[in-house]
Write a protein that holds these residues in place. Structure first.
Motif, PDB file in Angstrom:
ATOM      1  N   ASP A 119       7.514  11.796   4.227  1.00 43.92           N
ATOM      2  CA  ASP A 119       6.559  11.477   5.283  1.00 43.92           C
ATOM      3  C   ASP A 119       6.126  12.724   6.049  1.00 43.92           C
ATOM      4  OD1 ASP A 119       6.800   8.192   5.667  1.00 43.92           O
ATOM      5  OD2 ASP A 119       8.570   9.164   4.838  1.00 43.92           O
TER       6      ASP A 119
ATOM      7  N   LEU B  56      -0.048   4.363   3.962  1.00 41.51           N
ATOM      8  CA  LEU B  56      -0.025   3.988   5.372  1.00 41.51           C
ATOM      9  C   LEU B  56      -1.281   4.377   6.150  1.00 41.51           C
ATOM     10  CD1 LEU B  56       1.497   2.847   7.804  1.00 41.51           C
ATOM     11  CD2 LEU B  56       2.673   5.049   8.011  1.00 41.51           C
ATOM     12  N   PRO B  57      -1.891   5.573   5.952  1.00 41.15           N
ATOM     13  CA  PRO B  57      -3.062   5.925   6.771  1.00 41.15           C
ATOM     14  C   PRO B  57      -4.376   5.289   6.316  1.00 41.15           C
ATOM     15  CG  PRO B  57      -2.513   7.752   5.329  1.00 41.15           C
ATOM     16  CD  PRO B  57      -1.424   6.719   5.132  1.00 41.15           C
TER      17      PRO B  57
ATOM     18  N   LEU C  69      -7.159   4.104   8.709  1.00 39.96           N
ATOM     19  CA  LEU C  69      -7.910   5.086   9.491  1.00 39.96           C
ATOM     20  C   LEU C  69      -9.289   5.380   8.920  1.00 39.96           C
ATOM     21  CD1 LEU C  69      -5.040   7.656  10.185  1.00 39.96           C
ATOM     22  CD2 LEU C  69      -6.126   6.160  11.866  1.00 39.96           C
TER      23      LEU C  69
ATOM     24  N   GLY D 259      -4.726  -2.793  11.675  1.00 38.43           N
ATOM     25  CA  GLY D 259      -4.880  -1.353  11.845  1.00 38.43           C
ATOM     26  C   GLY D 259      -6.324  -0.925  11.668  1.00 38.43           C
TER      27      GLY D 259
ATOM     28  N   TRP E  97      -6.149   8.471  16.267  1.00 36.92           N
ATOM     29  CA  TRP E  97      -5.413   8.581  15.017  1.00 36.92           C
ATOM     30  C   TRP E  97      -4.060   7.889  15.093  1.00 36.92           C
ATOM     31  CZ3 TRP E  97      -7.940  10.928  10.958  1.00 36.92           C
ATOM     32  CH2 TRP E  97      -9.090  11.636  11.306  1.00 36.92           C
TER      33      TRP E  97
ATOM     34  N   VAL F  96      -2.473   3.577  13.132  1.00 35.92           N
ATOM     35  CA  VAL F  96      -1.276   3.670  12.288  1.00 35.92           C
ATOM     36  C   VAL F  96      -0.126   2.920  12.941  1.00 35.92           C
ATOM     37  CG1 VAL F  96       0.425   5.244  11.287  1.00 35.92           C
ATOM     38  CG2 VAL F  96      -2.004   5.846  11.264  1.00 35.92           C
TER      39      VAL F  96
ATOM     40  N   THR G 244      -0.554  -0.817  12.513  1.00 39.88           N
ATOM     41  CA  THR G 244      -0.187  -1.213  11.155  1.00 39.88           C
ATOM     42  C   THR G 244       1.331  -1.304  11.012  1.00 39.88           C
ATOM     43  OG1 THR G 244      -2.163  -0.132  10.272  1.00 39.88           O
ATOM     44  CG2 THR G 244      -0.394  -0.606   8.714  1.00 39.88           C
TER      45      THR G 244
ATOM     46  N   TYR H 186       8.920   6.090   9.031  1.00 35.52           N
ATOM     47  CA  TYR H 186       7.493   5.767   8.958  1.00 35.52           C
ATOM     48  C   TYR H 186       6.768   6.252  10.214  1.00 35.52           C
ATOM     49  CZ  TYR H 186       8.585   2.531   5.090  1.00 35.52           C
ATOM     50  OH  TYR H 186       8.997   1.980   3.903  1.00 35.52           O
TER      51      TYR H 186
ATOM     52  N   TRP I  16       4.602   9.603  10.952  1.00 37.68           N
ATOM     53  CA  TRP I  16       3.148   9.734  10.785  1.00 37.68           C
ATOM     54  C   TRP I  16       2.401   9.789  12.120  1.00 37.68           C
ATOM     55  CZ3 TRP I  16       0.400   9.927   6.078  1.00 37.68           C
ATOM     56  CH2 TRP I  16       1.183   9.783   4.917  1.00 37.68           C
ATOM     57  N   VAL I  17       2.969   9.233  13.181  1.00 42.08           N
ATOM     58  CA  VAL I  17       2.270   9.257  14.479  1.00 42.08           C
ATOM     59  C   VAL I  17       2.767  10.386  15.374  1.00 42.08           C
ATOM     60  CG1 VAL I  17       1.897   6.762  14.386  1.00 42.08           C
ATOM     61  CG2 VAL I  17       3.837   7.643  15.668  1.00 42.08           C
TER      62      VAL I  17
END
Length: 350
Positions: free
Chosen positions: A137, A172-173, A176, A248, A267, A271, A274, A285, A288-289
């Motif tokens: 990730d 996952l993204p 977006l 999301g 951004w 995410v 989701t 996970y 990612w943020v």
């Protein structure tokens, strides 16, 4: 320097909170030996000779890999140097360092204080899941923050390619995508899609889509997902797996029209939404943020990235949910109350 110091200590230690890195080593190793990770089941006796002492430690060996093509090619590249957990963790460490450099560039280019980089560099989740557990990730977060920084600077083609690479690490993204509407050209989008499709070419030719165990993962795994579990209890249907992506996507549509392109919340929140509704919410996970938390309005997400580590504690499930999500709800409620008080003060002044 402090961030680097505790990452080095974690890098030199074996992974203790997750065994995913051993799967990465396996996937990279068998690719190097000429096998397809989307087809080979690690527990099969006919591939027993391909294992090392480390790959025997992987979890869920009865399933082929679930990871997308960019992640698989990353594993292969690392394995060409050294097919070991230490090498995979070192690669994640380098992605981590590169992400810090890109964040500094983005903060400087957008005239923000560069001290905001500490919201990422000092986040314990990042250190534990990167240098500590070697999760891929970190590579995805690197591609995503590079995507955002490039789009902010008007580099549309490079941004589209970066987004395609981020999706190729994990899907996952995907929600977006609305953020690119009207901001990149059609040919930029086509190039990104084409590059992602091309990266799957090495895994084609077996008469099936190279998805491995991804479908089974979405159907079977339920970990740390109170919202999805509640929905599934009320609406027991496989179609629920599309709900997190749809929500999301809806949040991304809102942020596209209400927030600036260089807004980190634009951004982070799609995410995070989701993930909040996802059937499985592992702490890594949330990596990612973590690059997008350099704003006060992202405080609930910053709290979540830390409280999510409660999953690793030996607590009953209900207690884990309280420890993880209670602080997030508390901070969110406090921020809402502060905002409401400010609005009332403004109205009374007028």
């Amino acid at each position: 320097m402090l961030a680097a110091a505790w990452r080095v200590l974690l890098l030199l230690s074996p992974p203790t909170l997750s065994t995913d890195v051993y799967r990465y080593v396996w996937d990279g190793r068998i690719q190097r030996l000429g096998y397809d990770p989307y087809l080979v089941v690690p527990s099969n006796s006919d591939v027993r000779h391909l294992h090392t002492a480390e790959t025997l430690l992987m979890n869920h060996p009865d399933f082929p890999t679930p990871y997308p093509a960019v992640a698989e090619l990353f594993f292969r590249a690392v394995a060409l140097v050294d097919d070991s957990a230490r090498a995979m963790k070192s690669a994640a460490f380098l992605c981590d360092a590169a992400l810090v450099a890109i964040l500094l560039w983005w903060l400087s280019a957008s005239h923000r204080s560069r001290w905001w980089v500490l919201t990422y560099a000092w986040n314990p989740l990042v250190a534990l899941e990167g240098a500590g557990n070697g999760h891929v990730d970190l590579l995805g977060a690197l591609a995503l923050v590079l995507t955002a920084a490039l789009l902010t600077r008007g580099r549309r083609t490079a941004s589209a390619v970066g987004f395609a690479l981020a999706i190729g690490v994990k899907f996952l993204p995907l929600p977006l995508a609305p953020l690119f509407w009207g901001r990149i050209r059609l040919r930029d989008a086509a190039l990104g899609v084409g590059i992602l499709a091309a990266l799957y070419i090495p895994f084609l030719g077996h008469g099936q889509l190279p998805l491995g165990s991804l479908g089974g993962y979405l159907v079977r795994w339920r970990v740390n997902a109170p919202v999805y579990t509640a929905l599934e209890w009320v609406f027991p249907t496989k179609g629920l797996v599309g709900v997190p992506v749809a929500l999301g996507f809806a949040v991304a549509l809102w942020t596209r029209w209400h927030l600036a392109v260089d807004s980190p919340e634009a951004w982070a929140w799609p995410v995070a939404t989701t993930l909040l509704f996802a059937p499985t919410v592992f702490p890594w996970y949330l990596v990612w943020v973590t690059p997008f938390l350099f704003t006060p309005r992202a405080l609930p997400l910053a709290v979540w990235t830390v409280s999510s580590l409660a999953v690793y504690w030996p607590l009953p499930v209900w207690a884990t949910m309280v420890v993880e999500y209670g602080p997030v709800l508390g901070v969110t409620g406090w921020m809402w109350a502060q905002s409401a008080r400010a609005r009332r003060a403004t109205i009374s002044t007028v």
